[in-house]
Design a protein around this motif. Sequence first.
Motif, PDB file in Angstrom:
ATOM      1  N   MET B 210       0.854  -1.105  -0.152  1.00  0.00           N
ATOM      2  CA  MET B 210      -0.023   0.076  -0.019  1.00  0.00           C
ATOM      3  C   MET B 210       0.877   1.254   0.042  1.00  0.00           C
ATOM      4  O   MET B 210       0.541   2.254  -0.690  1.00  0.00           O
ATOM      5  CB  MET B 210      -0.847   0.067   1.208  1.00  0.00           C
ATOM      6  N   PHE B 211       1.687   1.275   0.892  1.00  0.00           N
ATOM      7  CA  PHE B 211       2.708   2.301   1.114  1.00  0.00           C
ATOM      8  C   PHE B 211       3.509   2.728  -0.389  1.00  0.00           C
ATOM      9  O   PHE B 211       3.587   3.759  -1.118  1.00  0.00           O
ATOM     10  CB  PHE B 211       4.025   2.202   1.986  1.00  0.00           C
ATOM     11  N   TRP B 212       3.902   1.452  -1.089  1.00  0.00           N
ATOM     12  CA  TRP B 212       4.656   1.521  -2.153  1.00  0.00           C
ATOM     13  C   TRP B 212       3.619   2.028  -3.436  1.00  0.00           C
ATOM     14  O   TRP B 212       4.291   2.988  -4.236  1.00  0.00           O
ATOM     15  CB  TRP B 212       5.007   0.177  -2.676  1.00  0.00           C
ATOM     16  N   GLN B 213       2.206   1.683  -3.281  1.00  0.00           N
ATOM     17  CA  GLN B 213       1.295   2.062  -4.414  1.00  0.00           C
ATOM     18  C   GLN B 213       0.628   3.480  -4.147  1.00  0.00           C
ATOM     19  O   GLN B 213       0.584   4.198  -4.832  1.00  0.00           O
ATOM     20  CB  GLN B 213       0.334   0.912  -4.523  1.00  0.00           C
ATOM     21  N   PHE B 214       0.592   3.484  -2.986  1.00  0.00           N
ATOM     22  CA  PHE B 214      -0.577   4.758  -2.571  1.00  0.00           C
ATOM     23  C   PHE B 214      -0.021   5.975  -1.685  1.00  0.00           C
ATOM     24  O   PHE B 214      -0.142   7.012  -1.709  1.00  0.00           O
ATOM     25  CB  PHE B 214      -1.866   4.430  -1.718  1.00  0.00           C
TER      26      PHE B 214
END
Lengths: 532, 647
Positions: B210-214
Amino acid sequence: MTALLTAPAAFTTATIDYVALLPLFVVFGGALLGVLVEAFVPRSSRFQAQVALTVVVLVAALVAVAVGAVNHRGVTAGTAGADGILRGAVVIDGPSLFIQSIILVFALLAVFTYAERLGGVGSDTFTPMGAAVPGSAGEAEALRAGAMTAEVFPLLLFSVAGMMLFPSAGDLLTMFVALEVLSLPLYIMCGLSRRRRLLSQEASLKYFLLGAFSSAFFLFGAALLYGYAGSVYLPAIAAAIASPVSGLGGLLVPGILLIAVGLLFKVGAVPFHMWTPDVYQGAPTPVTGFMAAGTKAAAFGAILRFFYVGVDQAVWDWRPVLMVVAALTMVVGAVLSVTQTDMKRLLAYSSIAHAGFVLLGVTAVSREGVSGTLFYVLAYGLTSLAAFGIIALVRENGSEATHLSQWAGLGKRHPWTAGVYAFLLLAFAGIPLTSGFTAKFAVFAPMLALHTAGSTALVVLALLCSAITVFVYARIIVLMYFTEPTHDDVAVVDASGGTIATIAVGSVLTLVLGVAPAFVLNLAAQASQFVR
Amino acid sequence: MTSFVIPLGEVGATAQTATGITAYAWLLVALPLFGAAVLLLGGRRTNSWGPLFATVMSWSAFLVGFGILINLLGYAGEERSRSLHLFSWIPAGQFQVDAGMLLDPLSVSFVLLVTFVGSLIHVYSLGYMAHDPDKRRFFAYLNLFVAAMLLLVTANSYLLVYVGWEGVGLASYLLIGFWNWNPPYASAANKAFVANRVGDLGMSIAIMVMFWQFGKTDFASVNAAVGGANQGALTAIGLFLLLAACGKSAQFPLQSWLGDAMAGPTPVSALIHAATMVTAGVYLVVRSHAIFDAAPTAQLAVVIVGAITLLFGAIVGCAKDDIKKALAASTMSQIGYMMLAAGLGPVGYVFAIFHLLTHGFFKAGMFLGAGSVMHGMNDKVDMRGFGNLSGAMKITWATFGLGWLAILGVPPFSGFWSKDKIIEAAFIGEGWRPWVFGLVTMLGAAITAFYMSRLFFMTFHGEKRWPKDAHPHESPSVMTVPMVILAFGSAFLGLFLALGDRFATWLEPVVGGGHGAEHHPVLPIPVITWGTLALVILGAGVAWLRYWRDQVPKTAPAGSLLTRAARQDLYQDQVNEGLLMRPGLHLTRSLVFADQKGIDGAVGGLAALIGGTSARVRKIQNGLARSYALTMLLGVVVILGAVWVMQ
């Protein structure tokens, strides 16, 4: 060559900001004073004098850092050349100040564990006479006469001074000098254990030999870089990389990597880690705690300065190597910690794994990476000091009970000690609401921000390795709480207020940095700008 | 600093600043945490009043939760999402993580379940644990659990959910191993720990993706960002969240720990391993509905996991003679129902949570009943040594009976309203899915009827098979009153919440509509309802024939192949051992081997040193330092060589 051929310009005096350098002067001066104390103060009051002097010096240095941090920053003890490149031997900037202050805090906490006497004449953990052959008549006589090695305190101060200089070095030679100044006293202190002296001396010798070996690599690398850039100043090397001279390109990458070897040795990165378990196990426990906290902080400071200020233009050359080293370090540290049976050895492998995690912050090559690294070494250092402080207190018949089986059932008899230790282990494991979690977050996040496949894979690997280490720490917690005691003589000795204060401060800060780390994280973020 | 008006995904509701009592929602976590701290730090001084104090703290948290419910009911449906910013937690460069709470119908439903059932179990424990010398510690852990669980369900970001997630894991671990003087119990605690770690790893990887994507992990931002995210990442997040849910909720293939977790004190089984913690996985899936709705593959995986587990648990439940383990298998199976419903998408979310609530009441009630039976039968758990206890323990029998009717899905008791809706929802869809999943849920209902009736009849009816020294007696009122209250819930909660679609309307702003009218099951609804009822009666009838009318042997007969497999939890442990443990052991062993030869020879050398054979030691010592240096040199050569080759 270039440097020699340029016509000598008008002599420029070096600008030296004495206020900015004050902390270093204070610590070096204090160490020299300590030598005098050792020589002239009578034995009866020598121990007290040394402890008091060391504490005063460290506190004064902390105050000096705080004063200097307000408006005395920049390149000092150097000159600004005509080409606009700053050539300074010592650079006092955000990262330097941050690391200098945390090293001083670590040292202050460590002094109290050094000074634990348990009712004896001198420090309980240090041998009364380092030069005596273990088990010899001379040793026994020294013990009878009430001898003690109070010189560990000036040695500690020398080492602290080296650690403070190490991340502040603006050129490779100063960095090398600092490296040796911090290392040599450590080699000696490692060999001064009161009990299991052969083990301790073996550790000391190994550390010395391998340290000398790695220093040689560092020097060789420095020579190659000088050949490449014509200067040992980091900004000058950076400038040379930006406008390369043809024909010398082959020197750059080997130079960078050989210096990296010297620096990575100090943090215990794989494959330069072999000394760590032996030395951690053999060294007197307070020294191990100080080494784990201080050396890591100093060495990571130096790594950051070298890679971010000196050779950041060549990032594509060294980043893959550091990433591989980080991956290896995490895996080897985590996996090998599984099979350890000695508490100090286990924490040594754990420190190797942690070095791998911190390297993630370094390889991010961003300001967030710098602040994450700074935060991590602070968090890890505090937790380590407290953990080794506790290890020094768990004894069986007077000597430290470091074998894991001796810790079985400790939770039943000493619920407080075991509880605090369990909490510290959870912090090592990176469970939320401990500083370990915040720290891991702070180094993983900038790595993820790179948005490359390699960086993401490395973070996944780091998560897997953390998961492995959780088992290791959980096993100890299980051992302490859910296993029947097998060694009935194992007990936690009554420590002095100083040791308890160290453990308490380390543990409380471990909690605070997990629950409300915002203040320190912001501080680290503000301190994350290097001066070039 | 923080924008308080955050879009909450496609559903359209917005979280507004909490006002009134909702602004004090942090008390939900703080009160039980304070209780735990007082009891743990206070030491023996708190022995006398500590347990009572913990109970009061738990009830206070319930009152706060109730106040929040009243507060939220005062608003229109769309305005019932309230956010509460606590503090800036981890400001790490561009990743800013704030600690905050989200109070919306979904989290408040959980808050009320956890605090109400939790507080009742605190009361029950006052009686159940009365003679335990260490009950102060027990109540401290209970409070710790309540605090962590409330943090889990009220957190406004995945990262903070993770904190609660680890917290409940820790509390559960401490409580399963509470009677740790018994080695099998301690090893059960370890098993739970290991399975949960695997799940937690899934959670941490999901958060990382999630961090990576958003770049964010709070629900509002993640839900808002789902629209523009790439499909692969969403599927990955969904699958890793599912892995996390499987670990915590004892779903296939991580279900094996739940049966062993019954080693803990019975109130713990009721609270943590039946009513609350094990449902956290369902909460996670429903909370992440935006992700799962956008990742059909992950959603299908959720349904399949739910379907497998519901049959798996039901089959295992048929063969267990240990009353608590049979109930544990049933819990697994019922959570399978919830998981399946949660995987059905918008048609199922409401019923997943609905069933979770009713199940929380009737299963907790039955566990407390089981505890009461054990209390009267000298802590025996083998049902083959019970029989005809209905006369000796009337209240336990009646309350347990209501739970039994509820789990069977007999109208008008609670389970009927929730489980029947899940079965209906499973029949909605196109192609093969409604048929497979619908029939699985119906079959599950029949098996459930069989094993629950078996359990009920073997314990309370038939003939007495008591051990000679047994003198069954009713438990004190401090234990029976909570059972009666839970039985009341087992009987009427479903009806109360189902009337006029009360619960569906309440939850709609969070998970979206979609229940009811516009979807039609592939079979007519009356056919499903009556068919299920017929199967339930059939299952119960078979159980009546075998376990009430016929004699039940005191020792378990050899049984068929399936029975033997079911007794062994369908060989789950063996499979785990073969698939996970062995390769892991081999890996470590080979590394250990390398370690002994290459690195850890030093330990041997050092040990010899202590022994004092100095001549030999010197040799080893020299050799070692050399080999260390050689390794370093080798490292340098390899690195330089690799770089040289690459360039």
